[in-house]
Enzyme design. Structure first.
Site, mmCIF file in Angstrom:
data_model
loop_
_atom_site.group_PDB
_atom_site.id
_atom_site.type_symbol
_atom_site.label_atom_id
_atom_site.label_comp_id
_atom_site.label_asym_id
_atom_site.label_seq_id
_atom_site.Cartn_x
_atom_site.Cartn_y
_atom_site.Cartn_z
ATOM 1 N N ILE A 14 0.825 -1.208 0.000
ATOM 2 C CA ILE A 14 0.000 0.000 0.000
ATOM 3 C C ILE A 14 0.863 1.264 0.000
ATOM 4 C CG2 ILE A 14 -1.727 1.249 1.359
ATOM 5 C CD1 ILE A 14 -2.572 -1.658 2.395
ATOM 6 N N TYR A 193 -1.691 -7.377 16.719
ATOM 7 C CA TYR A 193 -1.973 -6.559 15.531
ATOM 8 C C TYR A 193 -3.245 -5.737 15.748
ATOM 9 C CZ TYR A 193 -2.785 -5.372 10.599
ATOM 10 O OH TYR A 193 -3.002 -4.691 9.414
HETATM 11 N N1 LIG Z 1 -2.974 -5.675 3.417
HETATM 12 C C1 LIG Z 1 -4.084 -5.444 4.082
HETATM 13 O O1 LIG Z 1 -5.131 -6.060 3.819
HETATM 14 C C2 LIG Z 1 -4.101 -4.433 5.134
HETATM 15 C C3 LIG Z 1 -2.967 -3.732 5.509
HETATM 16 N N2 LIG Z 1 -3.046 -2.796 6.491
HETATM 17 C C4 LIG Z 1 -1.891 -2.033 6.895
HETATM 18 O O2 LIG Z 1 -1.307 -1.433 5.761
HETATM 19 C C5 LIG Z 1 0.040 -1.126 6.045
HETATM 20 C C6 LIG Z 1 0.893 -1.525 4.858
HETATM 21 O O3 LIG Z 1 0.885 -2.934 4.782
HETATM 22 P P1 LIG Z 1 0.798 -3.714 3.406
HETATM 23 O O4 LIG Z 1 1.104 -2.824 2.291
HETATM 24 O O5 LIG Z 1 -0.448 -4.470 3.410
HETATM 25 O O6 LIG Z 1 1.936 -4.778 3.626
HETATM 26 P P2 LIG Z 1 3.440 -4.851 3.098
HETATM 27 O O7 LIG Z 1 4.056 -5.920 3.891
HETATM 28 O O8 LIG Z 1 3.484 -4.917 1.643
HETATM 29 O O9 LIG Z 1 4.012 -3.439 3.520
HETATM 30 C C7 LIG Z 1 4.446 -3.177 4.795
HETATM 31 C C8 LIG Z 1 5.574 -2.200 4.684
HETATM 32 O O10 LIG Z 1 5.987 -1.846 5.996
HETATM 33 C C9 LIG Z 1 7.379 -2.009 6.053
HETATM 34 N N3 LIG Z 1 7.838 -2.284 7.398
HETATM 35 C C10 LIG Z 1 7.520 -3.305 8.202
HETATM 36 N N4 LIG Z 1 8.177 -3.226 9.347
HETATM 37 C C11 LIG Z 1 8.933 -2.115 9.261
HETATM 38 C C12 LIG Z 1 9.843 -1.498 10.131
HETATM 39 N N5 LIG Z 1 10.143 -2.007 11.318
HETATM 40 N N6 LIG Z 1 10.442 -0.358 9.737
HETATM 41 C C13 LIG Z 1 10.174 0.169 8.535
HETATM 42 N N7 LIG Z 1 9.334 -0.377 7.667
HETATM 43 C C14 LIG Z 1 8.728 -1.508 8.032
HETATM 44 C C15 LIG Z 1 7.690 -3.151 5.135
HETATM 45 O O11 LIG Z 1 9.046 -3.146 4.807
HETATM 46 P P3 LIG Z 1 9.811 -4.524 4.414
HETATM 47 O O12 LIG Z 1 9.548 -4.720 2.960
HETATM 48 O O13 LIG Z 1 11.213 -4.212 4.725
HETATM 49 O O14 LIG Z 1 9.234 -5.614 5.249
HETATM 50 C C16 LIG Z 1 6.777 -2.805 3.988
HETATM 51 O O15 LIG Z 1 7.365 -1.846 3.153
HETATM 52 C C17 LIG Z 1 0.365 -1.864 7.337
HETATM 53 O O16 LIG Z 1 0.359 -0.940 8.392
HETATM 54 C C18 LIG Z 1 -0.765 -2.837 7.491
HETATM 55 O O17 LIG Z 1 -1.011 -3.153 8.828
HETATM 56 C C19 LIG Z 1 -4.228 -2.518 7.104
HETATM 57 C C20 LIG Z 1 -5.358 -3.187 6.772
HETATM 58 C C21 LIG Z 1 -5.389 -4.179 5.741
HETATM 59 C C1 LIG Z 2 -9.264 -21.528 4.297
HETATM 60 C C2 LIG Z 2 -8.960 -20.560 5.395
HETATM 61 C C3 LIG Z 2 -7.824 -20.907 6.186
HETATM 62 C C4 LIG Z 2 -9.074 -19.150 4.917
HETATM 63 C C5 LIG Z 2 -8.714 -18.091 5.879
HETATM 64 C C6 LIG Z 2 -8.999 -16.720 5.346
HETATM 65 C C7 LIG Z 2 -8.217 -15.649 6.055
HETATM 66 C C8 LIG Z 2 -6.763 -15.934 5.932
HETATM 67 C C9 LIG Z 2 -8.590 -14.268 5.539
HETATM 68 C C10 LIG Z 2 -10.078 -13.992 5.650
HETATM 69 C C11 LIG Z 2 -10.223 -12.515 6.013
HETATM 70 C C12 LIG Z 2 -8.833 -11.964 5.838
HETATM 71 C C13 LIG Z 2 -8.465 -10.631 6.410
HETATM 72 C C14 LIG Z 2 -9.401 -9.767 6.769
HETATM 73 C C15 LIG Z 2 -9.116 -8.428 7.278
HETATM 74 C C16 LIG Z 2 -7.681 -7.946 7.027
HETATM 75 C C17 LIG Z 2 -7.375 -6.760 7.920
HETATM 76 C C18 LIG Z 2 -8.230 -5.606 7.580
HETATM 77 C C19 LIG Z 2 -5.943 -6.425 8.041
HETATM 78 O O1 LIG Z 2 -5.601 -5.386 8.561
HETATM 79 C C20 LIG Z 2 -4.881 -7.352 7.644
HETATM 80 C C21 LIG Z 2 -5.303 -8.546 6.859
HETATM 81 C C22 LIG Z 2 -6.687 -9.051 7.232
HETATM 82 C C23 LIG Z 2 -6.664 -9.478 8.665
HETATM 83 C C24 LIG Z 2 -7.036 -10.244 6.330
HETATM 84 C C25 LIG Z 2 -6.117 -11.411 6.559
HETATM 85 C C26 LIG Z 2 -6.534 -12.706 5.903
HETATM 86 C C27 LIG Z 2 -7.958 -13.090 6.289
HETATM 87 C C28 LIG Z 2 -8.011 -13.326 7.770
#
Ligand SMILES: NC(=O)C1=CN([C@@H]2O[C@H](COP(=O)(O)OP(=O)(O)OC[C@H]3O[C@@H](n4cnc5c(N)ncnc54)[C@H](OP(=O)(O)O)[C@@H]3O)[C@@H](O)[C@H]2O)C=CC1
Ligand SMILES: CC(C)CCC[C@@H](C)[C@H]1CC[C@H]2C3=CC[C@H]4[C@H](C)C(=O)CC[C@]4(C)[C@H]3CC[C@]12C
Length: 596
Positions: A14, A193
């Site tokens: 993201i 988390y």
């Molecule tokens: N994917 C989803 O469905 C959701 C994601 N989020 C949030 O979105 C944000 C981005 O995550 P997302 O893009 O999904 O996942 P990614 O793993 O792709 O991105 C996470 C980023 O954070 C960096 N990071 C992790 N730990 C550290 C650290 N200690 N110092 C500096 N950078 C760090 C990672 O770097 P590196 O590559 O080095 O690990 C990476 O660039 C997070 O805060 C996550 O919790 C929220 C809701 C849903």
């Molecule tokens: C066959 C089973 C084992 C399938 C399991 C499904 C799960 C791995 C996923 C279903 C819903 C997913 C999530 C929902 C909300 C996301 C949240 C907003 C976030 O911040 C990070 C990722 C999620 C927790 C995500 C993760 C995978 C599921 C739990």
């Protein structure tokens, strides 16, 4: 004037998609990618420069999970930039996730299936560990490291007569039930988390209370909006013992702006469409393919315990063809112990030894250069959703094209949240002429980065509501917001299950997407709310709203604010505790063998 934007965790997912989108719509933006791994940061920068040659993209070495790294990086930022316009606190981790498969299948065939996919409530646990600083890793990375960064950068965020935006990437998995003031770091629980994300929601509110006039410290939280009653609330009478301070009127500050879902591509047909980000993981809307599986082997090691020069597997942000069916290397067994730095095996931080009095500090009063006029306390207009409509407020400007996405696109209605908040007026983007930045730091540096100075007395908890008057708002200040990107397929999510499961799940997810708009799925879509916030006037935002990235079944992106399940008291208590912890950590670092 050139806008300086710092994004943590910008090398993938993201964060990287946000950078791509920002450059697509504002070539004058100056980006600072704050990443912990220089190789991946370089790869991200090259990818951005490939799609946006000539863009200003800086790198900053920052591990938000390490206190020393945060303090060092903040010094570097203060030396490089005279101010910060946007600070995106996006880096986040979910280490050693464990999915409750039984609960998943039970939920799948229940009426809560859609909600389960949106929030993962009751599905996910993680195994946390302690960092070299003796803190819980998830707490530090997702919350405390970012908190320290904001504290360190307050001088760049709070002054200069212009408001700055701080944006937290939270989650719909931010659960009140997982959070406890008694165990802030969630050392004793299994949902660090959810706890850390809920804490970020609370902290954002507290930052607003302490750093801008939008949320007066005296304004009580009106309570979470009930899904069925989004209507106005009756204002409380003013406490005669605590009358509002009239304060100086600021003619500059515009009236309240109500943001609305904005899609720069769909709002103005004549507006240039952002170019296809190409190899980047972001994609323009339209029929979407799930993002390619991360070909990189999961990295079980903490980068702090790794040799930084050691070669790493290919970077996920490196150009690669989208291939959702591409096999992933086997995922780490979540139950397997992670290799740890022996120094990281210290016992968790002894919370009981913390000093007692929380001492919130207004940075604008710490640093003379950042000092701003007193926060006005005269009656100000209030959020129409939370207050009495009869309350006096100037007319809300509404632009003709500012439509509720729900009326624009019927499929955009999320059956889970039909109560989405009132539409707000989109802020036309003002592409500013890039101006070279003064390479020399103009903001005086604090004498000792570890000790920003004496703390101000504890801010009282809210007692009486004070209607806000936009005319008296301070034009500078730090405005904090929270976003939820929805469910996005990124390294973080792919790390939760082996690729085999994702291959099975993807068709279900695309099906479920018909029923909920929170399955944004691609980083590009997930970055919608982050991008949208960039276009807003910070003063117009609602401190108690979480801005959700949404994607309709037809692929339309929009942003929807929803009230957060937070309260002022808890938010204030958390803020105080974080300040206490900061004091202890700073002292520990100062007295430690390798002080900065
Ligand atoms: N994917 C989803 O469905 C959701 C994601 N989020 C949030 O979105 C944000 C981005 O995550 P997302 O893009 O999904 O996942 P990614 O793993 O792709 O991105 C996470 C980023 O954070 C960096 N990071 C992790 N730990 C550290 C650290 N200690 N110092 C500096 N950078 C760090 C990672 O770097 P590196 O590559 O080095 O690990 C990476 O660039 C997070 O805060 C996550 O919790 C929220 C809701 C849903
Ligand atoms: C066959 C089973 C084992 C399938 C399991 C499904 C799960 C791995 C996923 C279903 C819903 C997913 C999530 C929902 C909300 C996301 C949240 C907003 C976030 O911040 C990070 C990722 C999620 C927790 C995500 C993760 C995978 C599921 C739990």
């Amino acid at each position: 004037m050139e806008k300086v934007v710092l994004v943590t965790g910008a090398n993938s997912g993201i964060g990287l998609a946000l950078c791509e989108r920002l450059l697509s719509q504002d070539s004058g933006v100056r980006l600072c990618l704050a990443c912990r791994n220089s190789g991946r940061a370089e790869a991200a920068r090259s990818a951005l420069l490939t799609s946006h040659p000539g863009a200003r993209v800086d790198l900053l070495d920052l591990d938000v999970g390490s206190v020393r790294s945060v303090l060092r990086a903040a010094q570097e930022v203060k030396a490089r930039y005279p101010r910060l316009d946007h600070l995106y606190l996006n880096a986040g981790i979910m280490p050693n996730p464990h999915v409750d498969i039984k609960a998943f299948f039970k939920g799948l065939f229940s009426s809560k299936a859609v909600q389960m996919f949106s929030t993962a409530e009751g599905l996910l646990t993680q195994q946390d560990r302690t960092t070299a600083d003796g803190l819980q890793e998830v707490f530090t990375t997702n919350l405390f490291g970012h908190f320290l960064l904001v504290r360190e950068l307050e001088v760049l965020l709070c002054g200069a007569g212009r408001p700055s935006q701080v944006v937290w990437t939270s989650s719909s998995n931010a659960l009140r039930s997982a959070f406890s003031l008694e165990d802030l770091q969630h050392a004793a629980g299994t949902e660090p988390y959810s706890s850390s994300k809920y804490a970020s929601d609370l902290l954002s509110l507290a930052l607003n209370r302490h750093h801008n006039a939008q949320v007066s410290p005296k304004t009580p939280y009106p309570g979470p909006l009930s899904p069925k009653t989004p209507g106005p609330r009756t204002p409380q009478p003013v406490d005669p013992l605590d009358p509002p301070d009239p304060g100086p009127l600021s003619p500059k500050t515009p009236g309240p702006r109500t943001p609305q879902p904005v899609d720069p591509r769909t709002q103005d047909p004549s507006a240039p469409r952002p170019p296809d980000p190409g190899p980047l993981s972001s994609r323009p809307p339209g029929p979407r393919t799930p993002q390619p599986l991360d070909p990189r082997t999961p990295q079980p090691q903490d980068p702090r315990t790794q040799d930084p020069s050691a070669p790493r597997p290919p970077d996920p942000s490196a150009p690669r063809p989208p291939d959702p069916s591409a096999p992933r290397p086997p995922t780490q067994d979540p139950s397997a112990p992670r290799p740890q730095d022996p120094s990281a095996r210290r016992p968790p931080y002894p919370g009981g030894l913390l000093p007692r009095t929380p001492q919130p500090v207004d940075p604008c009063t710490q640093d003379p250069s950042a000092r701003r006029p007193p926060v006005p306390r005269t009656p100000q207009p209030v959020d129409p959703r939370t207050q009495d409509p009869s309350a006096r407020r100037p007319p809300v400007p509404r632009t003709p094209q500012a439509q509720d996405p729900r009326t624009q696109d019927p499929s955009a209605v999320d059956p889970l949240y039909p109560e989405c908040l009132l539409p707000r007026t989109p802020q036309p983007h003002d592409p500013r002429t890039p101006q070279p930045l003064d390479p020399l730091p103009r903001t005086p540096q604090p004498l000792d980065p570890l000790y920003p100075g004496p703390l101000s007395p504890k801010t009282p908890l809210p007692r009486t509501p004070q209607p806000l008057d936009p005319r008296t708002q301070d034009p500078s200040g730090l405005f904090s917001s929270v976003i939820c990107p929805g469910l996005v397929m990124t390294n973080l999510t792919y790390g939760i299950l082996p690729s085999f499961f994702w291959t099975l799940l993807m068709p279900i997810m695309w099906f479920i997407r018909i029923f909920t708009n929170t399955l944004t799925l691609t980083p590009y879509n997930g970055a919608e709310a982050l991008n949208w916030l960039f276009l807003q006037e910070p003063e117009s935002l609602d401190a108690r709203a979480k801005y959700h990235s949404m994607t309709s079944g037809l692929g339309k992106n929009y942003t929807q604010p929803r009230q957060m399940d937070i309260d002022e008291e808890t938010s204030e208590a958390l803020y105080g505790k974080l300040l206490e912890l900061e004091t202890v950590i700073r002292r520990r670092i100062r007295e430690g063998p390798d002080r900065l």
